[in-house]
Scaffold this motif. Sequence first.
Motif, mmCIF file in Angstrom:
data_model
loop_
_atom_site.group_PDB
_atom_site.id
_atom_site.type_symbol
_atom_site.label_atom_id
_atom_site.label_comp_id
_atom_site.label_asym_id
_atom_site.label_seq_id
_atom_site.Cartn_x
_atom_site.Cartn_y
_atom_site.Cartn_z
ATOM 1 N N TYR A 1 0.826 -1.203 0.000
ATOM 2 C CA TYR A 1 0.000 0.000 0.000
ATOM 3 C C TYR A 1 0.865 1.261 0.000
ATOM 4 N N ARG B 1 -2.187 -2.953 -7.915
ATOM 5 C CA ARG B 1 -2.020 -1.832 -6.981
ATOM 6 C C ARG B 1 -3.115 -1.879 -5.926
ATOM 7 N N THR C 1 -5.500 -0.266 -3.350
ATOM 8 C CA THR C 1 -6.107 1.025 -3.028
ATOM 9 C C THR C 1 -6.302 1.136 -1.513
ATOM 10 N N GLU C 2 -6.603 2.342 -1.054
ATOM 11 C CA GLU C 2 -6.845 2.533 0.374
ATOM 12 C C GLU C 2 -8.050 1.719 0.837
ATOM 13 N N GLN D 1 -9.233 -1.081 -0.405
ATOM 14 C CA GLN D 1 -8.865 -2.496 -0.366
ATOM 15 C C GLN D 1 -7.950 -2.782 0.823
#
Length: 272
Positions: free
Chosen positions: A22, A256, A258-259, A261
Motif C-alpha cells: 500500500y 495496486r 487502493t486505500e 482495499q
Amino acid sequence: MTAEELRCHARHMRRMALDLAYRCGTSSHLGGGLSMMEILSVLYGAVMNTAQHAVPYEAQDKFILSKGHGVLGLYTALAEFGIITQEQLATFQQDGSDLIAHPVMNASLGIESSSGSLGQGISMGVGLALAAKKKGYAYQTFVLCGNGESNEGSVWEAAMSAVQFGLDNFTLILDNNHMQSDGKSEAILDMSDRYAEMLQDVGFETIEVDGHDASALMEAFQRTREAEKPRAVVAHTVKGKGVSFMENDNDWHHNRLTEEQYQRAIPELEEV
C-alpha cells in the motif's frame, strides 16, 4: 520455536507485506508473496541458521528465491527475523532502495541471488550445494520455485543434476499455488498435481505438505534425510492467502492496492 510462534510470525509478515504494497504507491506482486509466508517463517525461524548473526558466512544456510516476484515474502522474512531493519524494509520500491520489485543479490542484506528471469534459481542452488560438498562446508541450500517457472526445461535439467551429484544438502521447495502470471497452471501446462510424482521419478526424496501448516512444514524440513538424495517439498498453497478477495484471484499476481482495499484486508489478517 513452536509451530504457533511461527504461525504468528507468518501472520505478521502478511500484515507487513500489505503495508509495504500500500505505502509504495504503485503496483506490486502480492499474490505469490502471500502464498509463501508460512514456508519462509518456518525456514528462517526454525530450520535455517541464516538469522544467527554469529555464524560465519561460509557456514550460513543459503536461501534462493527463484520465483523472484514473491519478493514481499522474502523481504518481510528478512525483517521479521532481524536480518534487515524495519527502516530498510520501509524503503521497498522507493527511489534508491536496495529492496526493489525483484531481489538483487546483496549478501549484507541476506539476499543470496538476483532473480526475475524465472527458472534460474534452482541451477544456482545446485551450484551452491555442489560447492559446499567439494569445499567441505556444512551449510544447507534451499530454493523456492513457483508454478510458472516449473514449466521450463532448465528447472528439470538442474533437478536431474542435483540427483546426479548426490546433493543431500539441497532442498527444492515448490510453492504450488496452482497459478502463474497468465492464469491457472492447469490450463497452461497441467503439471501441478504431478510435481511430487515427477520429482520422485527424477530421483528426489519427495514430501507433499500443506504449505500453510507450520507444524507439517517443520516436520518435512527437519525429517532425517536420505543419503545422497536431494529433497523436494511440494507445498500446496493458496495464492493471495489470508485476504479473501485476493485468494485464488490472479488479478493479484501484480496489482495496486487502493486505500479501500487495504482497509478491507487488514482486519482479515488480524483474524488469521
